[in-house]
Structures are given as C-alpha cells and as structure tokens.
Design an enzyme around this catalytic site. Structure first.
Site, PDB file in Angstrom:
ATOM      1  N   ASP A   1       0.850  -1.190   0.000  1.00 53.67           N
ATOM      2  CA  ASP A   1       0.000   0.000   0.000  1.00 53.67           C
ATOM      3  C   ASP A   1       0.894   1.251   0.000  1.00 53.67           C
ATOM      4  OD1 ASP A   1      -2.334   1.467   0.153  1.00 53.67           O
ATOM      5  OD2 ASP A   1      -2.671   1.122   2.282  1.00 53.67           O
TER       6      ASP A   1
ATOM      7  N   GLU B   1       2.937   5.226  -3.809  1.00 56.07           N
ATOM      8  CA  GLU B   1       2.910   6.181  -4.952  1.00 56.07           C
ATOM      9  C   GLU B   1       4.171   7.033  -5.046  1.00 56.07           C
ATOM     10  OE1 GLU B   1       0.391   5.818  -2.684  1.00 56.07           O
ATOM     11  OE2 GLU B   1      -0.741   4.529  -4.044  1.00 56.07           O
TER      12      GLU B   1
ATOM     13  N   ASP C   1      -9.037   3.941  -2.082  1.00 56.77           N
ATOM     14  CA  ASP C   1     -10.033   4.423  -1.117  1.00 56.77           C
ATOM     15  C   ASP C   1     -11.243   4.987  -1.850  1.00 56.77           C
ATOM     16  OD1 ASP C   1      -8.075   3.730   0.634  1.00 56.77           O
ATOM     17  OD2 ASP C   1      -7.624   5.764   1.303  1.00 56.77           O
TER      18      ASP C   1
END
Ligand SMILES: *[C@@H]1O[C@H](CO)[C@@H](O)[C@H](O)[C@H]1NC(C)=O
Ligand SMILES: *[C@@H]1O[C@H](CO)[C@@H](O)[C@H](O)[C@H]1NC(C)=O
Ligand SMILES: *[C@@H]1O[C@H](CO)[C@@H](O)[C@H](O)[C@H]1NC(C)=O
Ligand SMILES: *[C@@H]1O[C@H](CO)[C@@H](O)[C@H](O)[C@H]1NC(C)=O
Ligand SMILES: *[C@@H]1O[C@H](CO)[C@@H](O)[C@H](O)[C@H]1NC(C)=O
Ligand SMILES: *[C@@H]1O[C@H](CO)[C@@H](O)[C@H](O)[C@H]1NC(C)=O
Ligand SMILES: *[C@@H]1O[C@H](CO)[C@@H](O)[C@H](O)[C@H]1NC(C)=O
Ligand SMILES: *[C@@H]1O[C@H](CO)[C@@H](O)[C@H](O)[C@H]1NC(C)=O
Length: 910
Positions: free
Chosen positions: A438, A441, A560
C-alpha cells in the site's frame, strides 16, 4: 523488405502553420525538419530531425533529435524520438524488458539519404501498419493497410522537444471511441470524453476524486472505430504528463523522458490487449484462492477479533477464503512486526494454523516507509545495507503511519535482496499467504525536505496523517518546480506534494523526477520475486500504485472509495480499464471504504462485488463494521451472489489462465465480444466476465429492476435458467429483487461450473456441470456452443499445460434440431484423472419446445449409454417478463460421471 529506392514518394505537403498557442499568444515550439533518413542494421528506419526555430517557453528546445522507427512484429510498430546527442531517461529495462532502441547511431556520419518530402515504409509484407512522414515541419502518421484508415497523425500540432517539456498532438476522427489513460475515476463512464483532464502521475489521492491523477500511471489508450476495428497506442514514458482530448485531437504534454510510441494494430479489442500485453508482459497467474471472497478491515483490534469474523462467516454460511489485516497486526505500524499485546505470535500462529487447516488464507499489509528507530531490526539492516532513496547524500526523510520513515529504493539491486530477506524473516514468524503493498505512490504525509523535530515528539498528539516533522521549504530545484506544471492532484500542486521531493536520487543517480511513477512497479517486482522464491508457489501481491507492466506481478484494487451509490457505479469503469491495462485481477472495496455504509448499499455492492475479479470487503477504522453477515438481507444477497460466483470458479479460473497466456481481460466491456454493435461502446453499468457472462447489477437505491442492454442473441439467466432473453440488440427491463443480481450467459457458450462451497479449496474438488447455451428455440438453423477449461493445483509457480500437473479441455457442442452432440478434447488428461474430477450434469439451454415429448436415446463414444444413476428431464423455458419468443426448452442430464480428464463424445437424438 525495406527498400529505400522503391519507397513511394508522395507529393510534398507543406503543413502550413499548425500553430499551437498557449492561449496567451505564446508559442511553445515551431517543430522540426526531417533532414535525413537511413536504414538501421536491425531493419529499422533512423532519421535526423533539426529544430526549425528556438523558443524559450518551458526551456530551450533540443536542437537535434533522432527518430527511430521499427516494425517490431506484424502488428506492432514503434516510433521512438529522443535527443540525438545526449542520452535521456527511459523506463529501465530491469522494470520493463523490451527491444532496445539502438544507442546513438552515428547517423549523420553515415551516408544518409536526405529526406525529400514524405514517404512510407513497411518492413513486413504482412504487417498491418504503415508509417508515413512529412518532412517539413516533421510529422509522422500511422495508417492501417487494410482499410487505409489513419490511426495517428502528429501533423496536427508542432512537435516540441525540450528537456522538461515534450508535446505531440494527433488528429482523431470524431467517431473514434477511446478508452484507457488511467488511473482515473470516470464519473461519466468508460469512454474518454472530450474536455475531461487526463493527468498521469502516481499520487495518493483517493478514488473518490473524479478526473484526477490517482494511484497509477498508464499512458495507453484503445481506439475503437466504425465496425469495431480497434487499435492501441502506448506512450512508454514514466514522467508526469497531461493528456488533453478535444474530440478531434489528442495532445500529450510530458515533462521529461522520450517520445516512445507503440502502435498495436488490433483489429479486435481483444487483439489489441493481446498485442499490448505481448509487449508489456502478460498478466501474472493468480492462485486459485485469490478468486474466492476476501474480508478485510482497518481496525481489526486483535486476534480474537479476526477469529470472530471468520467464525461468523462460517456460521452465516457465507463463503470466505481470505482474512486480511490492514496495519492493526503491526507494532507501531512498523513493517514486518507484530503488536505484542493484540497480535502476539503465540495467539496469531494457532489462528493461522486453524484457518490454513480449513483451506483459508491470510494476507497482511506492508507499506514502503521503514520507521526510523534504532532498535528496529528492519531499519538497522536497511541502514547497514544503504537501501534508501537519498536527498543531498542522506536518506530522504518522510512521514507515514509509523512516524518518521525512510523509503527503500527498489531500483537498487541491494534493496531487492534486503526486501526479500525481511519478507523471509517475517514469514518465519507469520506464514502469510500473500502481501498487500500500500501507500507506494509514494505517499508521504509531509512535503519537501524535512527534519526530525528535536523539541517535541513526532507523531505527536494530532492525527497520525498530519505532518509532524519540522519542515524546511519545499525544495525548489528545476526538478521540484519544472517549467510546465502538470495538473497534479487536479489542482496543479507541486510535484513533491505529499510524496518525496522529486529532486531526490535513486540508485545510479536516477532522479525521482523521472522514476516517480515507477515506484509501485519496482516494489511489486521485488515483492513478487521475494514471495515466489520463499514459497516456491504462485505469489499473491496486491498493489495500490501501478505502472505499465504491473499486471505481470500483482493484483490491484481501486483504492479508497466512498460508501455511496456513485462510487458503486464508478467502480465498473476503473475495473474495466485495468483489464485493458493488462491488470485483470482488480476489484473495488466492497460496501465502500468510508464513511458508514448502509444495508441496502452493502447488499447491492456484494451482488456486484461477487463478480469483481478480485472480490474484497474492506472498510476504514472510523466506519461502522460491514462484514456481510451483519445484516440478514446482506447475508442473503451474499449467499446468493457469492454462491453463484463460487459455482462459476472453474470458468473464472480458466479466464485467469486465458489472461495469463493471452492477456485477455477477465472482466471486459461489452464491446469486447460485440465490437460491431456501436451501442455497446459506452455501456458502463454492465460488463462481461470472459466472452459471454453478462453482469447487470442494480446501481441505484430503492430500485428493484434494471434496464440492461443485451447485444443480439439469446441470453439465459444463471439464477434461473428457465428464464431467457432473446435480444435483437436492445435494452430489456429485468426484475432485480433486493437479494438478486442478474447474470446471464450468452448463446454459443459452454460454461464449466462446479457445486461451489464455503471455500475455494472445497469448491474446486466438487463435480462439474456444463451449461450448454444454444440459440433459443433454434430449429433447422442449428446450434453451436463451445468453451474450455483449465485445471491445475491452483498454486504452482507455472501456469501452463503440463502432463501430470494440469489438464486442459476444449468443449464443443452442436445440434441440428434432431440430434445433439457434445465432444470434449483433453490435453494432458492425467492430472484431471488423478484428481477424480467428473462431469455430473449437463444443462442444455435453448432447445425447441417440440423436443419436449421426445423419446431419447443416448450414445457415449458411439455406443448406447446407460447408467443406473443417469436421469434426464426436459422443461419449458419460462415466458415471463424475460420473454422467450417462440418458446424453448431446457434439458437437464443428471447423474453422469464422465471423467473430465478423458475425451467425451456424447450424443443423443431428440
Ligand atoms: C496528417 O495531417 C496533415 C495535416 O492535416 C495532412 O496534411 C496529412 O495528409 C495527414 N497525413 C495522413 C497520412 O493522413
Ligand atoms: C479484542 O478487541 C475487542 C474489541 O476492542 C475487545 O472487546 C476484546 O476484549 C479484545 N480481546 C482481547 C483478548 O484482547
Ligand atoms: C465451519 O465450522 C464447522 C463447524 O464448526 C467446521 O467443521 C468447519 O471446518 C468450518 N469451516 C471453515 C471454513 O472454517
Ligand atoms: C522503536 O521500536 C521499538 C521496538 O519495536 C519500540 O518498542 C519503540 O517504541 C520504538 N520507538 C519509537 C520512538 O517509536
Ligand atoms: C520547536 O522547534 C521549532 C524549530 O526550531 C520551532 O519552530 C518550534 O516552535 C519549537 N516548538 C516548541 C514546542 O518549542
Ligand atoms: C522559505 O521560503 C521563504 C519564502 O519563500 C523564504 O523567505 C525563506 O528564506 C525560506 N526558508 C528556507 C529555509 O529556505
Ligand atoms: C485539473 O483537473 C481538475 C479536475 O479534473 C479540473 O477541474 C481542472 O480544470 C484541471 N485544470 C487544468 C488546468 O487542466
Ligand atoms: C436514495 O435516492 C434518493 C433519490 O433517488 C435520495 O434522495 C436518497 O437520499 C437516497 N438515499 C440514500 C441512502 O442514498
């Protein structure tokens, strides 16, 4: 062969002043002239471009460019343009291996032919794509040989090539339907629409933000034209970019790297994805269990909490394969640790032993940021190995859930080894079955260069996502603040906003500015490799950030989202896009990540989510719980939808095989199977699983019907196979009671199904049913259907046909209205036989009503077939709302025991 002498020389066309202004009267560039062309030793064409006139907007132009064009395959051509004198940044071969464009060839020193005007060349006689050029100003076009259609034409704007700004524009016909250019939440459906911004730069922005750059970067689009003739275009470039589509032109504005275009000839949408994934890598084979249902939540407090969740699923008779932890199992959010109070090893291990014994799996999250803590082993080893991304010579400081962190640099081979060792240590303590990467980025709660505060604690008393480091100013080099601002975060924020400063440096001096969007890919590769070496099984990795090629290593979820009906709808387009990006294992957080879901929404969401290729319920710490058993109505929907999904597992798993071997998406837009039907081009509220299972969910509240599009043909309802739709290519209103999602199978399909079960482990060992779907009420016109099936252990590293390891079966059936014949052809049957798999039941859909009273004689392998357990029955198809014009019948053959591993030849007269 390429023979320069015989190149057709077209009339000189002066493109008078395709002047592109900024709207402020500022000219960005005047383009280039093609001054010479030559043949490369690899059959390519190499050209020299010279700048026409310098401007200083966004920096000075690069004076000399090298053009390199190569027909790499029959259906793929590459057009590569870079600085002729200085090597520029390109996506590293280590992350995406491909044919190399040659290092600077001394074109100018060779006897190059001066470019006269415009010409065409095509290396392969059978190749479908033709490249043509205009020399002054330089432009290139890609044309389709078979119909002359111009697919791409860069003469619609001036080519601009500066160090930190590249621009190219192509014209497009207004009738083209475009798809792709992600990751992006598209509120208006799957088609790329004029005037909507497409900015590609990996960013931790939640999927609830519309039309902005999200977690992944995929500079690829598919263009579907009249009659469904399709092609694909990739601009292989990892720098940030804006892409503008006006309806008749598409402009790329890129802040670095090179122009490296690949054109894929198609001609079907499926061909395009096959050709695209042949270049970027086929989708990774997913383990069988990954197609089961997954339950996750950020906020599972302790081992008894997850124990209860698993037990409650079992008690409610809702299938569950995988239980997940977000970061709750960790000690202070530190990767590869266990919370000593709530998730102590002595409690977690027995839990894992139990679920593993029940055929279930466990996956946990890890984040890239490694906590700065001198008593934390992972940090100590990372420092010792010097694995972190640097700024000004020391590790770049950021802040994520554990507080202050450094970020491993996966471009450094040492980091890849470090990561594998950490995963291996962790696995000894916690035998996880997969990993979830997760925040890659990379997400950072601070921006710019920071330092650890000396006079207060960090994290302090605020929210953990508030920056608690001491901030110096955001760094301000030309890498942090490039002359052209892409529309980052949809608000033109600086590139380093909530990520690491883009002036940071990776292994070998690679700038974060260039490699930013590759972080998730590099981490997925390292994680995949580590798990595969460790387990000697097919790895499961779920990644948030993705780039071109990520599908070869990992699955993806859409990030999300919000527990709203809108987000339920948006999930479909994102999932379909990822299939086209070569990443077919994808799903959205079922019932919504936050805020609180509602009973009705959650019920409808699991109905849809049961058919996401990756099916996971996940919620936020602050949201109310949303496990499917919490409401009776949701539990009922879940049992029904997941029940069907688990019966369809052999079909889904075979689609996994197809994806892995050909690139074919698992979830597909309708136009993939019906490209000639333009009505399908914009359908964004339904999708297909594989070639012919149509999912038509309810996506609005207080609604118990759905207006669904059915391409031409007969479609049978899998919840009740006596119900059918015979469509001429039309919308049909279907009943959709609160507990029901409409799922139809198309005529022409043979669908392999099993009995289902509470886990995939149980379901995969049950007997098979074949659904044979003929056109409804066919008579003398005859009916044909086909399908196939791939079976293996579900977790071997290799997913391929191999004697003793896997079995592949082709099924075909036909009928002339008087006789029906089903034939299977088995490849490598011994594995299927060793597992004892049999076909117990056949459902033949679409027979004529006149067959109802027939006296039937069955033959197997040419001999009369009798068996004490064998029964058959025929019943009429319903003439309900889903009307069956002319009537029809459904025939069921039961009590069979035909081995799946052996050829079947079963026929009967009607
Ligand atoms: C590309 O566009 C230019 C400018 O509109 C035009 O002159 C040229 O003919 C086009 N090329 C092709 C192959 O259509
Ligand atoms: C686990 O967490 C739940 C919810 O916070 C709590 O009620 C329960 O007492 C905890 N159990 C253990 C064994 O710590
Ligand atoms: C569900 O519960 C039953 C009864 O306790 C048990 O036999 C079975 O193994 C459980 N199944 C799973 C998947 O946990
Ligand atoms: C550092 O890690 C140790 C061991 O995991 C932990 O006990 C301690 O609280 C951590 N220190 C900080 C400042 O987070
Ligand atoms: C801590 O130091 C920083 C930087 O020197 C200063 O800006 C800040 O006000 C100080 N905070 C406290 C609580 O003293
Ligand atoms: C930060 O920026 C402000 C205003 O741009 C400037 O006055 C200040 O000197 C900068 N501080 C540092 C540490 O660079
Ligand atoms: C940036 O993106 C946002 C969100 O799509 C959009 O509203 C805005 O107009 C875009 N700005 C520019 C300059 O393109
Ligand atoms: C349901 O939809 C209606 C309008 O169609 C809207 O007013 C209402 O707020 C919605 N309820 C929920 C829970 O979304």
């Amino acid at each position: 062969m390429l023979t320069m002498g015989s190149l057709p020389v077209l009339t000189f066309i002066c493109v008078v002043c395709a002047v592109w202004s900024l709207g402020h009267g500022q000219q960005v560039g005047y383009g280039y002239r093609l001054v010479s062309v030559d043949q490369g030793s690899d059959g390519s064409l190499i050209g020299s471009l010279e700048l026409i006139q310098q401007t200083n907007t966004y920096g000075p132009d690069i004076p000399h460019l090298r053009l390199y064009v190569k027909h790499e395959t029959e259906d793929r051509v590459r057009v590569h343009i870079t600085d002729a004198q200085t090597k520029r940044w390109e996506v590293p071969q280590e992350l995406l291996s491909r044919e190399q464009a040659p290092a600077d060839l001394p074109v100018s020193s060779r006897k190059a032919k001066p470019a006269k005007s415009a010409f065409e060349f095509s290396k392969f006689a059978g190749g479908e794509l033709i490249v043509s050029f205009i020399s002054n100003p330089f432009g290139f076009a890609i044309k389709r040989k078979s119909n002359g259609d111009v697919l791409f034409n860069s003469s619609y704007g001036n080519l601009v090539f500066k160090d930190q700004y590249l621009e190219v524009t192509t014209g497009l016909p207004a009738t083209a339907s475009l798809y792709g250019l992600g990751e992006n939440t598209q509120p208006n459906g799957i088609k790329i629409l004029p005037k909507e911004a497409y900015t590609l730069y990996t960013t931790d922005i939640s999927a609830i933000n519309l039309n902005t750059d999200l977690y992944g970067s995929h500079p690829f689009y598919m263009d579907v034209r009249n009659g469904g003739i399709s092609h694909g275009v990739l601009l292989l470039n990892s720098n940030g970019m804006d892409v503008f589509y006006t309806g008749n032109a598409l402009t790329y504005k890129v802040i670095g790297g090179v122009l490296d275009f690949y054109f894929f000839a198609g001609t079907s949408p499926l061909d395009v994805v096959q050709q695209y994934t042949a270049l970027i890598g086929r989708p990774v084979a997913q383990p069988y269990w990954a197609f089961g249902f997954h339950q996750c939540r950020w906020g599972y407090k302790n081992v008894s909490d997850i124990t209860n969740v698993v037990e409650n699923y079992n008690k409610s008779q809702i299938p569950l394969d995988v239980i997940w932890n977000d970061d709750d199992h960790m000690d202070g959010a530190k990767d590869f640790t266990l919370d000593p109070i709530n998730y102590p090893e002595y409690k977690l291990r027995p839990f894992l032993d139990r679920i593993h014994a029940n055929g279930m799996r466990y996956v946990v999250l890890i984040d890239p940021g490694i906590a700065i803590n001198t008593s934390y082993g992972t940090f100590q080893r990372g420092m010792a190995d010097d694995v972190f991304i640097k700024h000004g010579g020391s590790p770049f400081l950021g802040q994520v859930w554990p507080g202050a962190v450094y970020f491993p640099d996966f471009l450094n081979p040492k980091t890849v080894n470090f990561w594998a060792d950490e995963i291996s240590h962790f696995h000894q303590m916690v035998p996880v079955d997969g990993l979830w990467i997760d925040m890659n980025e990379i997400s950072n709660f601070c921006s710019g260069k920071c330092s650890i505060p000396t006079n207060r604690s960090c994290p302090g008393t605020g929210f953990p996502w508030e920056c608690c480091l001491d901030r110096t100013n955001i760094t301000a080099t030309r890498w942090d603040v490039p002359p052209y601002k892409i529309n980052a975060s949809g608000t033109q924020v600086p590139l380093g906003f909530k990520t690491i400063a883009t002036s940071s440096v990776h292994y070998n001096g690679v700038l974060e500015y260039d490699a930013h969007s590759l972080y998730g890919l590099s981490q997925a590769i390292a994680t995949h490799k580590a798990l595969q070496n460790l387990l000697d099984k097919r790895p499961f990795v779920l990644t948030r950030s993705t780039f071109v090629g990520s599908g070869s290593y990992a699955a993806h979820w859409t990030g999300d989202n919000k527990a709203t009906w809108e987000d339920l709808r948006y999930s479909i387009s994102t999932i379909l896009n990822f299939g086209m990006f070569g990443m077919p294992m994808v799903g959205a957080d079922i019932c919504g990540f936050y805020p609180d879901t509602t009973e009705e929404l959650c019920g409808r969401w699991i109905q849809l989510g049961a058919f996401y290729p990756f099916s996971r319920d996940h919620s936020n710490l602050a949201s109310k719980r949303q496990e499917l058993y919490l409401w009776d109505s949701v539990a009922k929907s879940a049992r029904k939808a997941l029940g069907l999904g688990y019966r369809l597992l052999p079909y889904l798993y075979t689609l996994n095989y197809d994806a892995h071997t050909t690139g074919a998406p698992i979830a597909r837009p309708l136009f993939f199977s019906f490209p000639q039907d333009p009505e399908t081009y914009a359908v964004s509220k339904q999708f297909l699983l594989g070639p012919g299972v149509l999912i038509s969910p309810v996506l609005y509240n207080k609604t118990t019907s759905v207006n669904a599009y059915f391409p031409k043909g007969s479609w049978y309802n899998l919840n009740d196979m006596t119900m059918a739709v015979k469509s001429s290519g039309q919308y049909v209103t279907l009943q959709a009671p609160m507990d029901t999602i409409n799922v139809h199978v198309c005529e022409g399909m043979i669908l392999p199904m099993q009995r289902g079960g509470m886990t995939t482990t149980v379901a995969r060992m049950t007997p098979f049913t074949l659904i044979i779907a003929f056109p409804l009420g066919f008579q003398s016109t005859g009916g044909k259907a086909k399908g196939h099936l791939f079976l293996d252990s579900g977790e071997d590293v290799d997913m391929k046909i191999a004697e003793g390891k896997s079995t592949y079966v082709d099924f075909s059936a036909e009928s002339d209205g008087k006789k029906v014949r089903l034939v299977s052809q088995v490849e490598s049957g011994s594995y299927g036989l060793s597992q004892g798999w049999v076909v117990e039941k056949l459902m033949i859909l679409g027979l004529s009503k006149s067959h109802l009273s027939s006296q039937i004689a069955f033959q197997l392998d040419g001999k009369p077939f009798t068996s004490s357990s064998f029964t058959y029955s025929v019943q009429p198809l319903s003439t309900s709302a889903e009307q069956s014009q002319g009537g029809g019948a459904i025939m069921e053959l039961n009590g069979l025991a035909l081995p799946v591993g052996r050829n079947i030849d079963l026929s009967w007269t009607l």
